[in-house]
Design a protein around this motif. Structure first.
Motif, PDB file in Angstrom:
ATOM      1  N   THR A  13       1.333   1.042   8.086  1.00  0.00           N
ATOM      2  CA  THR A  13       2.215   2.126   8.504  1.00  0.00           C
ATOM      3  C   THR A  13       1.918   2.600   9.925  1.00  0.00           C
ATOM      4  OG1 THR A  13       0.784   3.942   7.740  1.00  0.00           O
ATOM      5  CG2 THR A  13       2.235   2.925   6.098  1.00  0.00           C
ATOM      6  N   GLY A  14       2.767   3.491  10.373  1.00  0.00           N
ATOM      7  CA  GLY A  14       2.607   4.234  11.621  1.00  0.00           C
ATOM      8  C   GLY A  14       3.364   5.544  11.485  1.00  0.00           C
ATOM      9  N   GLY A  15       3.495   6.242  12.609  1.00  0.00           N
ATOM     10  CA  GLY A  15       4.304   7.447  12.616  1.00  0.00           C
ATOM     11  C   GLY A  15       3.612   8.717  12.184  1.00  0.00           C
ATOM     12  N   GLY A  16       2.552   8.616  11.372  1.00  0.00           N
ATOM     13  CA  GLY A  16       1.858   9.789  10.883  1.00  0.00           C
ATOM     14  C   GLY A  16       0.660  10.150  11.736  1.00  0.00           C
ATOM     15  N   ALA A  17      -0.228  10.929  11.163  1.00  0.00           N
ATOM     16  CA  ALA A  17      -1.424  11.342  11.899  1.00  0.00           C
ATOM     17  C   ALA A  17      -2.355  10.176  12.176  1.00  0.00           C
ATOM     18  CB  ALA A  17      -2.164  12.427  11.113  1.00  0.00           C
ATOM     19  N   SER A  18      -2.285   9.128  11.370  1.00  0.00           N
ATOM     20  CA  SER A  18      -3.096   7.929  11.586  1.00  0.00           C
ATOM     21  C   SER A  18      -2.336   6.731  11.039  1.00  0.00           C
ATOM     22  CB  SER A  18      -4.463   8.052  10.896  1.00  0.00           C
ATOM     23  OG  SER A  18      -4.307   8.107   9.489  1.00  0.00           O
ATOM     24  N   THR A  19      -2.687   5.545  11.526  1.00  0.00           N
ATOM     25  CA  THR A  19      -2.153   4.325  10.924  1.00  0.00           C
ATOM     26  C   THR A  19      -2.952   4.040   9.660  1.00  0.00           C
ATOM     27  OG1 THR A  19      -3.640   2.904  12.202  1.00  0.00           O
ATOM     28  CG2 THR A  19      -1.482   3.371  13.154  1.00  0.00           C
ATOM     29  N   ARG A  20      -2.269   3.500   8.668  1.00  0.00           N
ATOM     30  CA  ARG A  20      -2.955   3.248   7.403  1.00  0.00           C
ATOM     31  C   ARG A  20      -2.534   1.900   6.815  1.00  0.00           C
ATOM     32  NH1 ARG A  20      -2.904   8.300   3.448  1.00  0.00           N
ATOM     33  NH2 ARG A  20      -0.645   7.985   3.419  1.00  0.00           N
ATOM     34  N   VAL A  21      -3.422   1.344   5.986  1.00  0.00           N
ATOM     35  CA  VAL A  21      -3.126   0.124   5.238  1.00  0.00           C
ATOM     36  C   VAL A  21      -3.260   0.432   3.752  1.00  0.00           C
ATOM     37  CG1 VAL A  21      -3.868  -2.230   4.716  1.00  0.00           C
ATOM     38  CG2 VAL A  21      -3.821  -1.436   7.092  1.00  0.00           C
ATOM     39  N   PHE A  22      -2.208   0.145   3.006  1.00  0.00           N
ATOM     40  CA  PHE A  22      -2.183   0.303   1.558  1.00  0.00           C
ATOM     41  C   PHE A  22      -2.454  -1.053   0.925  1.00  0.00           C
ATOM     42  CE2 PHE A  22       0.103   3.852   3.181  1.00  0.00           C
ATOM     43  CZ  PHE A  22       0.168   4.843   2.207  1.00  0.00           C
ATOM     44  N   ARG A  23      -3.196  -1.062  -0.164  1.00  0.00           N
ATOM     45  CA  ARG A  23      -3.580  -2.302  -0.823  1.00  0.00           C
ATOM     46  C   ARG A  23      -3.433  -2.156  -2.334  1.00  0.00           C
ATOM     47  NH1 ARG A  23      -8.888  -5.825  -0.826  1.00  0.00           N
ATOM     48  NH2 ARG A  23      -9.295  -5.958  -3.049  1.00  0.00           N
ATOM     49  N   THR A  24      -2.893  -3.197  -2.966  1.00  0.00           N
ATOM     50  CA  THR A  24      -2.821  -3.249  -4.417  1.00  0.00           C
ATOM     51  C   THR A  24      -3.494  -4.506  -4.930  1.00  0.00           C
ATOM     52  OG1 THR A  24      -1.368  -3.243  -6.359  1.00  0.00           O
ATOM     53  CG2 THR A  24      -0.543  -4.378  -4.406  1.00  0.00           C
ATOM     54  N   ASP A  25      -4.149  -4.399  -6.070  1.00  0.00           N
ATOM     55  CA  ASP A  25      -4.770  -5.542  -6.738  1.00  0.00           C
ATOM     56  C   ASP A  25      -4.122  -5.824  -8.085  1.00  0.00           C
ATOM     57  OD1 ASP A  25      -6.786  -6.031  -4.740  1.00  0.00           O
ATOM     58  OD2 ASP A  25      -7.823  -4.249  -5.468  1.00  0.00           O
ATOM     59  N   ASP A  26      -3.026  -5.105  -8.398  1.00  0.00           N
ATOM     60  CA  ASP A  26      -2.392  -5.272  -9.704  1.00  0.00           C
ATOM     61  C   ASP A  26      -0.869  -5.348  -9.582  1.00  0.00           C
ATOM     62  OD1 ASP A  26      -1.792  -2.653  -9.088  1.00  0.00           O
ATOM     63  OD2 ASP A  26      -2.957  -1.779 -10.728  1.00  0.00           O
ATOM     64  N   ARG A  27      -0.406  -6.080  -8.572  1.00  0.00           N
ATOM     65  CA  ARG A  27       1.028  -6.339  -8.377  1.00  0.00           C
ATOM     66  C   ARG A  27       1.835  -5.072  -8.134  1.00  0.00           C
ATOM     67  NH1 ARG A  27       2.892 -11.742 -11.483  1.00  0.00           N
ATOM     68  NH2 ARG A  27       0.882 -12.820 -11.484  1.00  0.00           N
ATOM     69  N   GLY A  28       1.217  -4.095  -7.462  1.00  0.00           N
ATOM     70  CA  GLY A  28       1.950  -2.918  -7.035  1.00  0.00           C
ATOM     71  C   GLY A  28       1.965  -1.757  -7.990  1.00  0.00           C
ATOM     72  N   ARG A  29       1.264  -1.863  -9.116  1.00  0.00           N
ATOM     73  CA  ARG A  29       1.263  -0.733 -10.056  1.00  0.00           C
ATOM     74  C   ARG A  29       0.404   0.418  -9.553  1.00  0.00           C
ATOM     75  NH1 ARG A  29       1.418  -5.260 -13.379  1.00  0.00           N
ATOM     76  NH2 ARG A  29      -0.857  -5.386 -13.513  1.00  0.00           N
ATOM     77  N   THR A  30      -0.727   0.107  -8.891  1.00  0.00           N
ATOM     78  CA  THR A  30      -1.561   1.139  -8.279  1.00  0.00           C
ATOM     79  C   THR A  30      -1.956   0.688  -6.882  1.00  0.00           C
ATOM     80  OG1 THR A  30      -3.616   0.207  -9.177  1.00  0.00           O
ATOM     81  CG2 THR A  30      -2.479   1.875 -10.505  1.00  0.00           C
ATOM     82  N   TRP A  31      -2.166   1.665  -6.004  1.00  0.00           N
ATOM     83  CA  TRP A  31      -2.476   1.382  -4.598  1.00  0.00           C
ATOM     84  C   TRP A  31      -3.658   2.231  -4.139  1.00  0.00           C
ATOM     85  CZ3 TRP A  31       0.480  -2.110  -1.675  1.00  0.00           C
ATOM     86  CH2 TRP A  31       1.627  -2.598  -2.316  1.00  0.00           C
ATOM     87  N   LYS A  32      -4.429   1.666  -3.208  1.00  0.00           N
ATOM     88  CA  LYS A  32      -5.455   2.401  -2.491  1.00  0.00           C
ATOM     89  C   LYS A  32      -5.109   2.339  -1.009  1.00  0.00           C
ATOM     90  CE  LYS A  32      -9.065   1.475  -5.885  1.00  0.00           C
ATOM     91  NZ  LYS A  32     -10.405   0.871  -6.152  1.00  0.00           N
ATOM     92  N   VAL A  33      -5.483   3.369  -0.261  1.00  0.00           N
ATOM     93  CA  VAL A  33      -5.080   3.447   1.141  1.00  0.00           C
ATOM     94  C   VAL A  33      -6.286   3.789   2.004  1.00  0.00           C
ATOM     95  CG1 VAL A  33      -4.412   5.887   0.952  1.00  0.00           C
ATOM     96  CG2 VAL A  33      -3.416   4.451   2.747  1.00  0.00           C
ATOM     97  N   THR A  34      -6.308   3.204   3.210  1.00  0.00           N
ATOM     98  CA  THR A  34      -7.381   3.492   4.166  1.00  0.00           C
ATOM     99  C   THR A  34      -6.797   3.652   5.560  1.00  0.00           C
ATOM    100  OG1 THR A  34      -9.517   2.704   5.020  1.00  0.00           O
ATOM    101  CG2 THR A  34      -7.831   1.054   4.658  1.00  0.00           C
ATOM    102  N   SER A  35      -7.372   4.543   6.344  1.00  0.00           N
ATOM    103  CA  SER A  35      -6.959   4.720   7.737  1.00  0.00           C
ATOM    104  C   SER A  35      -7.561   3.627   8.603  1.00  0.00           C
ATOM    105  CB  SER A  35      -7.397   6.087   8.248  1.00  0.00           C
ATOM    106  OG  SER A  35      -6.748   7.122   7.553  1.00  0.00           O
TER     107      SER A  35
END
Length: 203
Positions: A56-78
């Motif tokens: 992503t972009g546009g917010g206070a920081s750029t972030r990367v979202f990651r899923t290990d279960d085909r999109g059912r749950t996500w974790k995010v890091t700046s």
């Protein structure tokens, strides 16, 4: 939508799609969005069917979202790539489940992109700015198959190559391109404005 990113999923090769539940998606930042410039702000892993990332972009920081279960749950890091109204991560590329690169910048200021490239060695959990970045806005990135640590990046002011997994980048072409992808045989294809198409083949 309603303060979160909405994810659609297919399990039959794209013939039908469903909206995934939102309960496993972290909240978006104010003004946060994902760029569609290269079609690679969201990528899946050829090396594991359950894993995917989007940036992503546009917010206070750029972030990367990651899923290990085909999109059912996500974790995010700046990440350390700068964010802004027209700035952020435009492209992700993963060589395998651990090694990834992110490139971006500000499309309204394409000739200056400090800290515009980063690498991950832990599947996108943490990111480090490249020791030598392209220095300008880059909208697409792709690993070159069967070439180990070789990865390409393209943008409106030229193309760059890294032969050390994204840690250092070097300009090799001045032509404008928006997207790049590589085939299994090692040939890489780029496309850009005014119908520009190019192929880069292994010698």
């Amino acid at each position: 939508m309603d303060g979160i990113f909405r994810i659609l999923s297919t399990a039959d090769g794209g013939r039908s799609w469903s909206v995934l539940p939102s309960t496993g998606m972290p909240a978006a930042l104010a003004g946060e969005f994902a760029f569609a410039a290269s079609g690679t702000c969201l990528v899946t892993a050829d090396h594991g069917p359950d894993r995917a990332w989007f940036a992503t972009g546009g917010g206070a920081s750029t972030r990367v979202f990651r899923t290990d279960d085909r999109g059912r749950t996500w974790k995010v890091t700046s990440t350390p790539i700068p964010s802004g109204p027209a700035a952020g991560i435009f492209s992700l590329a993963f060589r395998d489940q651990r090694h990834g690169v992110a490139v971006g910048g500000d499309y309204e200021n394409p000739t200056a992109a400090p800290d515009g490239a980063a690498t991950s060695r832990d599947g996108g959990r943490t990111w480090t700015v490249a020791a030598r970045v392209p220095g300008e806005y880059r909208s697409g990135a792709a690993w070159v198959p069967r070439r180990g640590d070789t990865v390409l990046a393209v943008g409106p002011t030229g193309s760059d190559v890294s032969r050390d997994g994204g840690r250092t980048w070097h300009r090799f072409d001045p032509v404008s391109y928006d997207a790049v992808d590589c085939a299994a045989d090692g040939a890489c294809y780029a496309s850009g404005e005014q119908g520009h198409l190019a192929v880069l083949r292994r010698r």
